[in-house]
Design a protein around this motif. Structure first.
Motif, short mmCIF file in Angstrom:
data_model
loop_
_atom_site.label_atom_id
_atom_site.label_comp_id
_atom_site.label_asym_id
_atom_site.label_seq_id
_atom_site.Cartn_x
_atom_site.Cartn_y
_atom_site.Cartn_z
N GLY A 380 -1.80 13.45 -10.38
CA GLY A 380 -2.90 13.35 -9.70
C GLY A 380 -3.36 14.03 -9.60
N ASP A 381 -2.58 15.11 -10.25
CA ASP A 381 -3.51 16.93 -11.06
C ASP A 381 -3.78 17.03 -12.14
OD1 ASP A 381 -1.39 18.28 -11.40
OD2 ASP A 381 -0.55 18.39 -8.99
N MET A 382 -3.99 18.50 -12.32
CA MET A 382 -4.13 19.00 -14.07
C MET A 382 -3.27 19.86 -14.16
SD MET A 382 -5.73 16.65 -15.28
CE MET A 382 -5.84 17.60 -17.41
N LYS A 383 -2.23 20.16 -13.51
CA LYS A 383 -1.55 21.64 -13.20
C LYS A 383 -0.33 21.19 -14.41
CE LYS A 383 -1.93 23.74 -8.62
NZ LYS A 383 -1.57 24.67 -7.77
N ALA A 384 -0.72 21.55 -15.36
CA ALA A 384 0.18 20.81 -17.29
C ALA A 384 -0.54 21.43 -18.05
CB ALA A 384 -0.03 19.47 -17.23
N PRO A 385 0.22 22.24 -19.17
CA PRO A 385 -0.08 23.19 -20.03
C PRO A 385 -1.53 22.76 -20.81
CG PRO A 385 2.40 22.43 -19.70
CD PRO A 385 1.43 21.40 -18.98
N ILE A 386 -2.27 23.70 -21.18
CA ILE A 386 -3.30 23.19 -21.82
C ILE A 386 -3.02 23.25 -23.06
CG2 ILE A 386 -5.36 24.00 -22.06
CD1 ILE A 386 -5.01 24.06 -19.29
N LEU A 387 -3.34 21.65 -23.18
CA LEU A 387 -3.21 21.33 -24.97
C LEU A 387 -3.88 22.25 -25.43
CD1 LEU A 387 -3.18 18.11 -24.47
CD2 LEU A 387 -1.54 18.63 -24.09
N CYS A 388 -3.42 22.34 -27.18
CA CYS A 388 -4.13 22.64 -27.86
C CYS A 388 -3.82 22.12 -29.44
CB CYS A 388 -3.87 24.81 -27.97
SG CYS A 388 -4.88 25.16 -29.92
N LEU A 389 -4.95 21.62 -29.96
CA LEU A 389 -4.18 20.63 -30.95
C LEU A 389 -4.63 21.88 -32.16
CD1 LEU A 389 -6.51 17.68 -30.27
CD2 LEU A 389 -4.41 17.79 -29.68
N HIS A 514 -5.05 34.89 -29.43
CA HIS A 514 -4.14 36.46 -28.03
C HIS A 514 -3.01 35.25 -27.57
CE1 HIS A 514 -3.58 38.99 -24.92
NE2 HIS A 514 -4.63 39.25 -25.37
N PRO A 515 -1.85 36.67 -27.46
CA PRO A 515 -0.21 35.63 -27.10
C PRO A 515 -1.14 34.99 -26.00
CG PRO A 515 -0.46 38.56 -28.55
CD PRO A 515 -2.16 37.73 -27.97
N ALA A 516 -1.02 36.05 -25.24
CA ALA A 516 -0.89 35.83 -23.33
C ALA A 516 -1.71 34.22 -23.49
CB ALA A 516 -1.29 36.24 -22.79
N LEU A 517 -2.78 34.70 -23.70
CA LEU A 517 -3.50 33.01 -23.94
C LEU A 517 -2.99 31.47 -24.56
CD1 LEU A 517 -6.99 31.93 -23.57
CD2 LEU A 517 -7.41 32.56 -25.93
N ARG A 518 -2.31 32.40 -25.93
CA ARG A 518 -0.97 31.25 -26.60
C ARG A 518 -0.46 30.37 -25.27
NH1 ARG A 518 1.64 32.43 -32.40
NH2 ARG A 518 3.12 30.16 -32.57
N ASP A 519 0.82 31.52 -25.09
CA ASP A 519 1.43 31.24 -24.32
C ASP A 519 0.73 29.97 -22.78
OD1 ASP A 519 3.60 31.59 -22.71
OD2 ASP A 519 3.08 32.50 -21.22
N ARG A 520 -0.22 29.90 -23.01
CA ARG A 520 -1.04 29.10 -21.63
C ARG A 520 -1.12 27.64 -21.92
NH1 ARG A 520 -1.66 33.51 -19.52
NH2 ARG A 520 -2.14 34.49 -17.50
N MET A 521 -0.56 27.24 -23.97
CA MET A 521 -1.35 26.53 -23.70
C MET A 521 -0.09 25.54 -24.40
SD MET A 521 -5.37 27.30 -25.43
CE MET A 521 -4.53 28.59 -26.77
N GLU A 522 0.11 24.07 -24.47
CA GLU A 522 0.85 23.53 -25.37
C GLU A 522 0.98 23.81 -27.48
OE1 GLU A 522 3.57 19.72 -25.55
OE2 GLU A 522 2.45 20.45 -23.54
#
Length: 821
Positions: A380-389, A514-522
């Protein structure tokens, strides 16, 4: 006169008690008092320190004394000869001053009158006589006593033209100050008119000019009368400028008040006219804003902030430049969808059907998206990794986001990040700037009209950075599920909840993220399509779309699978389908032209018709070359537009054992070549290689297409096989390709881009592929029907590679290696 902020204030001395009975010393023609009446001055003087003022010769001023030493001094002097020395105190301390606190040049004063005022303070009226300089202080108690020398004024008795002009300028400036300052009594003008002595005029004006204590003391210490007059004129000119500016400001303030009253009257008239015309007045606009705000589902903090902004608008003149800026901001607040969400459709079977209908292939990607939606449904919420295609251009990364929005029933917004270098594009500008606006995130949320859209961050790898900030760092907060529930845009200034937004990023390359940005995405890799998949995409999507865009009906003509395959292989070289769509569009235009001109055209386009419509194919199909030459091996490579095959060529020539590398190879490929050669030197006996060949023959390794830079570890085992074939002159197995990295120990390591490489091998007619055993999982993810006619050899060591690749037979016409003893 402890503070001379206003000119000629001493003229108010008539307000003191019994001022009429004061007897002043007569003033001579030179402006200095008559010494005959006063007698000879002593070389020792009792010193009275005074604060915030300077006494000049000839001037009469009141001095209020309150310090005990000073009171005792003036009472004693008043009973005696009434002569004291007056020195200005350099600081403003109320404590008893020390000798170091006093200036060394002062004025001899005659106490004309003394008054004891109610409250205990004592006021004396003194008249300045002449200047003196302190040699030394003789006594400190009970009061200051100093040894002094007297200073004579140096003012010319007869003035030349220049000096007369200077004195005249002083009088004119003084009169101007009188006219500009209404607080100065009119008696001052009479006093000025009655002064005939230039020296006394200078002292009179020096005493009353509005200047700092230090500056007045400087005038007192200037013995040359002309020099003192020049300095005085400078101060007076500054005072005139100050008074003129003050009058201008007061005049402007008065006119502003008048203008406001006029504006109010005009606004009232405009209001009446607007009501007659049916046009909304500013008050009606504000009422409309308040009505919209009352319906918003925002927090109390935001509501209070909004009401404060509307109140500010109400107080602002609607004709001012600030009004539209404030109005735009208030309208943004009410236009944003605070707490407004679309209802999600969690029919996952329907979502799967939509994804399958919109996209051929991509099974792994679609499966991960369905998993993502399933978790969203259950949690029911979106607290999951951001998808990166992640994948090459034209494979459908952005359109996947559209399909997800359609499957969920959510709004769809896309933000192009390519070339964004300004952090304000993400976070917005501060309202203090002219032309300020919110960032793209908030702007797109407003455009979407809901707080839970599917938000595509397109080309996230193309974000740049310069002196205006780093947009990648600004995106960290946007894409962090732990922080984006309180995202603050610089323009918006209040927190906005982005936690319900489904962010999907797309990228062509991971290296520049950016490495930190990449870390936030799946990261989900969207690899290229096979020829079979491209044929299906063309038939289901690209051809119908191009027919519609060119005004043709669905049944106007058809294209056979063979024709589409020829179009794909001969006119496009890409992993995606963007170029393919362009070529299909070109073909459709040709047929559209024929229909419009009533010319004959094929209703079913066959492979033979493609060249007639589009001309000769300009892309040669990658083809395997024969194994008739020793040292030539087929390798597999990954490129941004998909997989490709490359040939590694190696050749021996007589020399001194030098290694030459050509073909614009990168550092990694050069290291792979050196590692392969060193491995073979170490294991020469295992492969029947005479070790002396390494010292007597040069080895040249070349990769054709030298204009194209090439780098990467994938050619390691290919180079090993090429060198081994050249050294042994043995044939390489027919229709064999390979990819993998090699170490000095002979270990084979896995590499990436397997699907693209296999597709390239299939296009080239390769039947067998050698790769690391750890890449088996990558092959198993590819649909079996696409690789059914290819055999795979999984290896872990270099000897396994050579065992599979090198045949026992030697090539035709092998090089005869002459080894010297």
């Amino acid at each position: 006169m402890s503070n001379s902020n206003e000119l000629f204030k001493h003229l108010r001395m008539s307000e003191l008690p019994d001022f009429e009975n004061i007897e002043l010393i007569p003033i001579g023609s030179d402006g200095i008092e008559n010494n005959d009446k006063m007698g000879v001055l002593s070389e020792e003087l009792p010193i009275l320190p005074i604060r915030n003022m300077v006494l000049f010769p000839g001037m009469v001023i009141p001095i209020t004394v309150s310090r005990q030493k000073s009171v005792r001094l003036v009472k004693k002097a008043y009973k005696g000869d009434r002569i004291i020395g007056v020195l200005a105190q350099a600081n403003n301390s109320k404590e008893e001053p020390q000798p170091d606190d006093l200036y060394k040049i002062g004025t001899v004063a005659h106490i004309v009158k003394m008054f004891v005022l109610p409250g205990g303070n004592t006021t004396i009226i003194v008249q300045g006589r002449k200047r003196f300089e302190v040699k030394e202080f003789i006594k400190l108690e009970p009061n200051l006593l100093a040894s002094v020398s007297y200073l004579e004024d140096n003012f010319p008795k007869k003035l030349n033209k220049e000096n007369k002009a200077l004195v005249s300028s002083l009088k004119e400036s003084a009169m101007k100050i009188l006219n500009l300052n209404p607080e100065i009594p009119r008696e001052a003008q009479i006093a000025l008119d009655n002064i005939e002595s230039p020296a006394f005029l200078v002292h009179f004006l020096s005493s009353n000019i509005n200047a700092e204590l230090k500056e007045k003391q400087g005038l007192l210490e200037t013995l040359d009368g002309i020099e003192q007059a020049t300095k005085l004129l400078e101060f007076m000119m500054k005072e005139i400028q100050h008074l003129e500016l003050k009058r201008e400001i007061q005049s402007k303030a008065s006119s502003d008040i008048d203008q406001q009253q006029r504006d109010y009257y005009i606004r009232q008239q405009i209001k009446v006219l607007q009501e007659e015309l049916g046009v909304e007045s500013p008050e009606q606009e504000l009422d409309g804003l308040r009505a919209k705000g009352a319906k918003k589902k925002w927090s109390k903090e935001v509501n209070d902030f909004f009401n404060k902004e509307v109140s500010k608008l109400q107080r602002t003149n609607s004709m001012s430049a600030e009004y539209p800026m404030l109005m735009n901001y208030a309208e943004l607040l009410v236009d944003l969808p605070w707490g407004e969400y679309t209802k999600d459709n969690f029919d996952l079977a329907k979502a799967k059907r939509i994804l399958d209908a919109d996209h051929a292939g991509l099974a792994k990607v679609k499966e991960r998206i369905i998993e993502y939606l399933a978790v969203l449904k259950m949690k029911g919420d979106m607290k999951a990794p951001i998808l990166c295609l992640y994948g090459p251009p034209g494979v459908g990364k952005t359109s996947l986001g559209k399909s997800i929005a359609k499957a969920l029933g959510r709004k769809y917004v896309r933000m192009a990040l390519g070339g964004v270098r300004d952090e304000a594009e993400i976070r917005g500008h501060r309202k203090t700037y002219i032309g300020a606006m919110p960032g793209k995130v908030i702007s797109n949320i407003k455009k979407a009209g809901s707080s839970n859209p599917v938000f595509i961050l397109d080309e996230i790898d193309k974000v740049g950075a310069d002196h205006r900030g780093d947009p990648s760092s600004a995106l960290l907060e946007v894409l962090d599920p732990e922080q984006n529930n309180s995202f603050v845009d610089n323009y918006l200034e209040v927190e906005y909840d982005l936690s319900k937004v489904m962010f999907i990023a797309t990228a062509n390359s991971l290296d520049t993220i950016h490495p930190a940005l990449r870390d936030r995405m799946e990261i989900i890799e969207v690899s290229g399509y096979t020829v079979e998949e491209k044929i299906q995409i063309s038939k289901k999507h690209l051809l119908p779309k191009q027919k519609e865009e060119h005004g043709l009906g669905k049944d106007s003509f058809t294209i056979s699978d063979a024709a589409l395959q020829k179009l794909i292989e001969g006119y496009t070289r890409e992993s995606g389908v963007r170029k393919l769509e362009q070529e299909i569009g070109r073909l459709v235009r040709k047929i559209t032209k024929s229909i419009a001109m009533n010319e004959e055209y094929p209703t079913k386009v066959q492979a033979a018709d493609i060249e007639k419509l589009l001309g000769q194919a300009f892309i040669e199909k990658d083809a395997y070359e024969s194994n008739e030459f020793a040292g030539v091996v087929t390798g597999l490579a990954w490129t941004p537009v998909g997989g490709d095959i490359l040939f590694i060529e190696s050749l021996l020539s007589k020399g001194k054992g030098n290694l030459t590398l050509s073909g614009q190879l990168g550092d990694v490929m050069k290291e792979s070549a050196m590692a392969a050669l060193t491995y073979l030197k170490a294991h020469a006996d295992d492969y029947g290689i005479d070790y002396r060949i390494f010292d007597q023959y040069n080895l040249h390794i070349h990769v054709p297409a030298g204009a194209v830079p090439k780098d990467g570890p994938s050619a390691g085992i290919t180079m090993l096989t090429a060198i081994a074939s050249a050294l042994t002159q043995r044939k390489v197995k027919s229709k064999l390709a390979m990819t993998g990295e090699i170490t000095l120990r002979g270990k084979v390591l896995p590499v990436g881009g397997i699907k693209e490489k296999i597709l390239a091998a299939k296009r080239a007619g390769i039947k067998e592929i050698v790769m690391c055993s750890k890449n088996r999982k990558d092959v198993e993810e590819i649909e079996k029907s696409y690789i059914s006619d290819i055999s795979f050899h999984y290896v872990d060591a270099a000897e396994e590679v050579l065992k599979i690749a090198l045949m026992k037979d030697k090539v035709k016409n092998p090089i005869k290696l002459e080894i010297k003893e």
